[in-house]
Design an enzyme around this catalytic site. Structure first.
Site, PDB file in Angstrom:
ATOM      1  N   ARG A   1      44.870   0.302  44.254  1.00 33.28           N
ATOM      2  CA  ARG A   1      46.072  -0.019  43.496  1.00 33.28           C
ATOM      3  C   ARG A   1      47.326  -0.037  44.367  1.00 33.28           C
ATOM      4  O   ARG A   1      48.400  -0.406  43.894  1.00 33.28           O
ATOM      5  CB  ARG A   1      46.259   0.993  42.357  1.00 33.28           C
TER       6      ARG A   1
ATOM      7  N   HIS B   1      47.040 -37.497  48.674  1.00 31.10           N
ATOM      8  CA  HIS B   1      48.426 -37.600  48.219  1.00 31.10           C
ATOM      9  C   HIS B   1      49.307 -36.562  48.908  1.00 31.10           C
ATOM     10  O   HIS B   1      50.101 -35.870  48.260  1.00 31.10           O
ATOM     11  CB  HIS B   1      48.505 -37.446  46.701  1.00 31.10           C
TER      12      HIS B   1
ATOM     13  N   CYS C   1      50.327   0.538  42.166  1.00 35.21           N
ATOM     14  CA  CYS C   1      50.436   1.971  42.432  1.00 35.21           C
ATOM     15  C   CYS C   1      49.389   2.754  41.634  1.00 35.21           C
ATOM     16  O   CYS C   1      48.898   2.297  40.611  1.00 35.21           O
ATOM     17  CB  CYS C   1      51.819   2.522  42.124  1.00 35.21           C
TER      18      CYS C   1
ATOM     19  N   GLU D   1      43.527 -14.465  51.035  1.00 35.72           N
ATOM     20  CA  GLU D   1      43.770 -13.061  50.690  1.00 35.72           C
ATOM     21  C   GLU D   1      43.302 -12.107  51.784  1.00 35.72           C
ATOM     22  O   GLU D   1      44.001 -11.145  52.118  1.00 35.72           O
ATOM     23  CB  GLU D   1      43.028 -12.697  49.389  1.00 35.72           C
TER      24      GLU D   1
ATOM     25  N   LYS E   1      45.246  -4.202  43.499  1.00 27.93           N
ATOM     26  CA  LYS E   1      44.248  -4.673  42.543  1.00 27.93           C
ATOM     27  C   LYS E   1      44.873  -5.077  41.209  1.00 27.93           C
ATOM     28  O   LYS E   1      44.576  -6.137  40.683  1.00 27.93           O
ATOM     29  CB  LYS E   1      43.212  -3.573  42.323  1.00 27.93           C
TER      30      LYS E   1
ATOM     31  N   GLU F   1      39.650 -21.096  43.922  1.00 28.98           N
ATOM     32  CA  GLU F   1      39.269 -19.700  44.065  1.00 28.98           C
ATOM     33  C   GLU F   1      38.781 -19.423  45.486  1.00 28.98           C
ATOM     34  O   GLU F   1      39.085 -18.370  46.069  1.00 28.98           O
ATOM     35  CB  GLU F   1      38.184 -19.345  43.040  1.00 28.98           C
TER      36      GLU F   1
ATOM     37  N   TRP G   1      52.328   1.003  46.008  1.00 31.29           N
ATOM     38  CA  TRP G   1      52.521  -0.400  46.377  1.00 31.29           C
ATOM     39  C   TRP G   1      54.003  -0.672  46.203  1.00 31.29           C
ATOM     40  O   TRP G   1      54.544  -0.560  45.107  1.00 31.29           O
ATOM     41  CB  TRP G   1      51.681  -1.311  45.482  1.00 31.29           C
TER      42      TRP G   1
ATOM     43  N   ASN H   1      54.868   4.833  38.072  1.00 32.65           N
ATOM     44  CA  ASN H   1      54.516   3.423  38.236  1.00 32.65           C
ATOM     45  C   ASN H   1      55.399   2.600  37.310  1.00 32.65           C
ATOM     46  O   ASN H   1      55.721   3.046  36.201  1.00 32.65           O
ATOM     47  CB  ASN H   1      53.060   3.164  37.857  1.00 32.65           C
ATOM     48  N   GLY H   2      55.759   1.388  37.723  1.00 28.39           N
ATOM     49  CA  GLY H   2      56.568   0.529  36.888  1.00 28.39           C
ATOM     50  C   GLY H   2      57.931   0.282  37.492  1.00 28.39           C
ATOM     51  O   GLY H   2      58.158   0.474  38.692  1.00 28.39           O
TER      52      GLY H   2
ATOM     53  N   LYS I   1      40.500 -16.592  47.933  1.00 28.12           N
ATOM     54  CA  LYS I   1      39.777 -15.501  48.589  1.00 28.12           C
ATOM     55  C   LYS I   1      39.998 -15.554  50.099  1.00 28.12           C
ATOM     56  O   LYS I   1      40.201 -14.529  50.746  1.00 28.12           O
ATOM     57  CB  LYS I   1      38.275 -15.597  48.296  1.00 28.12           C
TER      58      LYS I   1
END
Length: 606
Positions: free
Chosen positions: A27, A502, A2, A486, A601, A479, A73, A99-100, A483
């Protein structure tokens, strides 16, 4: 998660709030809203959806001296108009953004409902304006009402509130970031500096327990009891133009292309091949002399960077491991005053990483943070900080910050190995540092000649995408897969190459491209090559991500070429190719590249 923006001072507060929300949308972008106090009550405009949709309803250009805004968010409650911030009590004399997570909101809500308060949302935030309203009726003093409300809250929060009849702003933080921006004709408050960077670069970072009251010509900062506190005013070394897209269609593509500049900033003054030295400004000689174990703690992309750092230390003879910050307390109890904990966090506000740092500090470990944000919570709480100098990153999918983290951790690892009695710096340190200085130029070559766009389009309709590698190439594979998933929303997985057989091999078909990362480490590459051939015999197309003369080109179906260099830097160059692959795959699929669904983010809740 947020984003909060607030402004006190200029008559065009509404426009500046909306600009701040647009700058903060990385955010969170489930819903957005603003509230202004213009002498005739508190006026609220909010809705689900993105800031661009909110702009259709907000009275741009309207005069107001104080206002707050929020882009959300979702945590408590789905992204609806009712759950959007700001929140108000029934008579709308108070507006609050938050926020929180308020952990005791259920009890507070029950108490307030018993007193006749009516709630219209599913959020935990809505208890705050109702509490302020209750205390305001009891005390008649806006500041006292705000302080008493904050004292009742349990959990993490960054709160900003405005009230009818008071031409000012009240704010407090506990476990969630807030920064004040100072200008000649206005004061700003935000979750992050880019919100107001168009107007000022003079900032003051609030700390846990701080309460700030901002009026047009005054700013007072105290603790919760009202005792004055002082916070340093700093000038942020970020160019406002860095927060715009410029000529690029997306922030992500801009930030991929900005990596040569970002890495030049990361490296500058820190690596000297001629003297074979690494100089880190805040770490004098023998800083790490007593280090026995090194624990890297991080989340997501930062965790993959931490894997680089841990391997480089192990190669030099020091016990080192990378831990997912959310699992840190469950995975190790061997923490003492000979343990160095390196917290890797782009924002410096990642809740799980901060929690791991605090656990380690409580057990006597030394804590260093590797972060991009001066003044962040991690930077303030760590014993020392190493700043990656990447500049602002707006795209939700981290790109240039990953590269700058890896380089910073590589340099830090060599400093630790040079100091610690149990480790040794690499024998080829001069060549390693010389190739590091060539890295920005090598990335330029990748950007200029990449075949990633063609391959992304060629494989765009396949079922799944696998990424494999060993050593540092394992971190690159993980990574690369992160990406890809995402921003494309396609199924992608990264594996240590040897693990393919495996279990995951059961999923391989001719519709499953396998991207095999080769760094020039002969032992690792030979085994990865065998694993890639196993997948190819099951029908999988193989894409080799490797230098031009690599043996894998003899059998691979496609090739993403990178310049030859030290294995670590070849891995980082391969990562740039995979960033481009993800970007162009998402573009081909018409995905919202900078704002992938359900993601934001900064993850500031556990």
């Amino acid at each position: 998660m947020c984003g909060i923006i607030a402004c006190v001072g200029p008559r065009r507060t509404v426009d500046r709030l909306v600009t701040g929300l647009e700058n903060l949308e990385y955010r969170g972008y489930d819903s957005a809203g603003v509230a202004i106090q213009n002498g005739s009550g508190v006026e609220v405009h909010k809705r689900s959806g993105r800031v661009g949709e909110l702009k259709e309803e907000v009275p741009l250009g309207k005069q107001a001296d104080v206002g707050i805004g929020h882009t959300r968010w979702s945590t408590h409650g789905p992204p609806t108009d009712e759950n959007a911030h700001p929140h108000t009590p029934s008579d709308e004399n108070v507006a609050v953004v938050h926020n929180g997570i308020i952990e005791n909101y259920s009890e507070l809500r029950d108490e307030l409902e018993a007193k006749g308060h009516e709630f219209t949302s599913d959020t935990d935030t809505e208890v705050i304006p109702h509490l302020v309203d209750e205390r305001l009726e009891e005390t008649g003093d806006p500041e006292v009402a705000f302080r008493e409300t904050v004292r009742e809250l349990e959990g993490s929060y960054a709160i900003a509130a405005i009230m009818d009849g008071h031409d000012g702003l009240f704010a407090a933080r506990q476990g969630s970031p807030l920064v004040v921006g100072l200008d000649d004709d206005a004061h700003y408050l935000a979750s992050d500096v880019p919100a107001f960077l168009d107007y000022t670069d003079d900032v003051m970072y609030l700390e846990d327990g701080d309460v700030v009251v901002i009026e047009e010509d005054d700013l007072s900062l105290t603790d919760l009891s009202g005792t004055p506190v002082a916070r340093e005013v700093q000038t942020v070394d970020w160019d406002p133009s860095e927060t715009g897209k410029g000529v690029y269609d997306h922030y992500m593509l801009k930030e991929i292309n900005h990596q040569p500049t970002a890495l030049s900033n990361t490296i500058q003054g820190r690596a000297d091949p001629e003297s074979e030295t690494v100089q880190l400004e805040d770490f004098p000689p023998e800083t790490f002399e007593d280090v026995r174990d090194v624990h890297f703690v991080a989340c997501g992309t930062s965790y993959h960077a931490a894997m680089f750092g841990a391997k480089m230390l192990r190669d030099g003879g020091i016990s080192a491991n990378a831990y997912r910050a959310s699992e840190y307390g469950l995975q190790t109890d061997t923490i003492d005053d000979e343990t160095l904990v390196v917290a890797v966090t782009q924002s410096g506000e990642t809740a799980d990483t901060l929690s791991a740092m605090r656990q380690a500090a409580d057990k006597g470990a030394s804590v260093v943070t590797v972060t991009n944000v001066v003044g962040s919570t991690a930077a303030r709480e760590a014993d020392e900080s190493l700043f990656i100098r990447a500049g602002p990153e707006i795209g939700v999918a981290a790109t240039k910050t990953f590269s700058s983290q890896v380089v910073s951790l590589a340099l830090l690892s060599q400093r630790v190995l040079g100091d610690a009695t149990t480790g040794e710096q690499r024998d080829d340190l001069a060549d390693f540092l010389a190739s590091l200085q060539q890295l920005p130029e090598h990335i330029e070559q990748v950007l200029d000649f990449s075949a990633a766009k063609r391959l992304a389009q060629h494989y765009s309709n396949h079922n799944a995408y696998f990424f494999i590698g060993r050593g540092v190439a394992n971190a690159v594979a993980m990574e690369g897969a992160l990406k890809f998933k995402e921003i494309t929303y396609e199924h992608a997985e990264g594996f240590a190459a040897g693990e393919l057989k495996h279990g995951p091999l059961a999923l391989v078909t001719d519709r499953t491209p396998v991207f095999a990362v080769f760094t020039g480490d002969e032992d690792h590459d030979r085994k990865t090559l065998n694993n890639a051939k196993e997948a190819q015999t099951r029908g999988a197309p193989i894409v080799s991500v490797a230098p031009a003369d690599h043996p894998s080109l003899e059998f691979a179906d496609e090739h993403l070429q990178v310049p030859s260099s030290s294995p670590e830097w070849v891995g980082l160059l391969a990562n740039v190719q995979l960033q481009l692959l993800s970007y162009y795959a998402a573009e081909t699929l018409s995905r919202p590249i900078d704002k992938p669904r359900n993601l934001a983010k900064s993850v500031t809740v556990e």
